[in-house]
Scaffold this motif. Structure first.
Motif, short mmCIF file in Angstrom:
data_model
loop_
_atom_site.label_atom_id
_atom_site.label_comp_id
_atom_site.label_asym_id
_atom_site.label_seq_id
_atom_site.Cartn_x
_atom_site.Cartn_y
_atom_site.Cartn_z
N SER A 172 74.90 21.92 -82.56
CA SER A 172 73.77 22.37 -82.34
C SER A 172 72.65 21.57 -81.28
O SER A 172 72.70 20.32 -81.80
N TYR A 193 68.90 21.28 -78.99
CA TYR A 193 67.43 21.83 -78.91
C TYR A 193 66.77 21.17 -77.81
O TYR A 193 66.70 19.94 -77.74
N TYR A 252 67.26 26.69 -77.71
CA TYR A 252 68.22 25.97 -78.46
C TYR A 252 69.54 26.65 -78.08
O TYR A 252 69.82 27.77 -77.82
N SER A 297 71.92 18.42 -83.90
CA SER A 297 72.34 18.36 -85.32
C SER A 297 73.82 18.86 -85.72
O SER A 297 74.14 19.76 -84.96
N ALA A 298 74.23 18.52 -86.69
CA ALA A 298 75.34 18.97 -87.24
C ALA A 298 75.12 20.19 -87.91
O ALA A 298 74.13 20.53 -88.71
N GLN A 299 76.44 20.96 -88.14
CA GLN A 299 76.20 22.12 -89.04
C GLN A 299 75.84 21.55 -90.53
O GLN A 299 76.42 20.38 -90.83
N GLY A 300 75.08 22.44 -91.22
CA GLY A 300 74.96 21.80 -92.63
C GLY A 300 73.33 21.51 -92.87
O GLY A 300 72.66 21.88 -92.19
N ASN A 301 73.46 20.45 -93.90
CA ASN A 301 72.12 20.08 -94.26
C ASN A 301 71.52 19.00 -93.40
O ASN A 301 70.48 18.46 -94.01
N TYR A 302 72.00 18.54 -92.41
CA TYR A 302 71.39 17.33 -91.80
C TYR A 302 70.10 17.62 -91.00
O TYR A 302 69.95 18.76 -90.37
N GLY A 303 69.39 16.39 -90.70
CA GLY A 303 68.19 16.46 -90.01
C GLY A 303 68.73 16.43 -88.40
O GLY A 303 69.80 16.34 -88.02
N TYR A 304 67.69 16.49 -87.64
CA TYR A 304 67.82 16.34 -86.43
C TYR A 304 68.29 14.79 -85.71
O TYR A 304 67.60 13.89 -86.41
N PHE A 315 66.93 12.72 -82.54
CA PHE A 315 66.31 12.90 -81.24
C PHE A 315 66.52 12.10 -80.16
O PHE A 315 66.86 10.67 -80.45
#
Lengths: 112, 114
Positions: A31, A33, A48, A94-101, A103
């Motif tokens: 992903s 943005y 995005y 960002s990666a799939q799942g729970n990770y933050g961005y 920048f």
């Protein structure tokens, strides 16, 4: 170094000119943005791309277009710049799942 | 959709004093919560995040935050600040089942006074 690379870092445009902001990431993130940052307004999402081949509008898409060229690259185009588009633009991924961005360092754009 | 409110736009604090930066969110779904820091003329860096488990989360540079579900808050704290902590701090929220899109607060400018 791994991360998100934005070019250019600074740009001054005249009203009506066009330009493309470039963004590339080398972390194999799905992903990507584009945000703009204005004083007192925080970060607002422009567009995005949840995955390669898809793009979606965010909160403030008017006056902008995007292209997800491949998994690494996500560009933002201003077709006819306006003074209201004077801002600092950030690309993130960002990666799939729970990770933050993660920048990029930002592009400071001034439209006169 | 989610939204984030950072109650203080500017927080001045003396060096070595404690600080708390407040963040409240609204959401109809369960969320993940984040704090980012932005130093002058730089991009945003992840400070800490809450995904699940212990409600007290520790991050980099001595910062910590506590998730309070009943008050829908995620306040950031540091017991003793340094000059180098002067920066803009952003709280962000993401739904656990609504994709990767984040919603950011408007930011809190922390100024540490010598």
């Amino acid at each position: 170094n791994a991360g998100v690379t934005q070019t250019p870092k600074f740009q001054v445009l005249k009203t009506g000119q066009s330009m493309t902001l470039q963004c590339a990431q080398d972390m194999n993130h799905n992903s990507m943005y584009w945000y703009r940052q204005d004083p007192g307004m925080g970060l607002r999402l422009i567009y995005y791309s949840a995955s390669e081949g898809t793009t979606d509008k965010g909160e403030v898409p008017n006056g902008y277009n995007v292209s997800r060229l491949n998994k690494r690259e996500f560009s933002l185009r201003l077709e006819s710049a306006a003074p209201s588009q004077t801002s600092v633009y950030f690309c993130a991924s960002s990666a799939q799942g729970n990770y933050g961005y993660t920048f990029g360092s930002g592009t400071r754009l001034t439209v006169v | 959709a989610q939204s984030v409110t950072q109650l203080d736009s500017q927080v001045p604090v003396f060096e070595e004093a404690p600080v708390e930066l407040r963040c409240n969110y609204s959401s109809s779904v369960s969320v993940y919560l984040f704090w980012y820091v932005q130093y002058p003329n730089q991009g945003l860096q992840l400070l800490l995040k809450y995904l699940s488990g212990s409600t007290l989360v520790k991050g980099i540079n001595g910062f910590e935050a506590e998730f309070n579900k009943s008050q829908t808050s995620f306040h950031l704290r540091k017991p003793s600040v340094h000059i180098s902590d002067t920066a803009e701090y952003f709280c962000a929220v993401r739904g656990t089942n609504t994709g990767n899109q984040f919603y950011f607060g408007t930011g809190t400018s922390l100024t540490v006074i010598p």
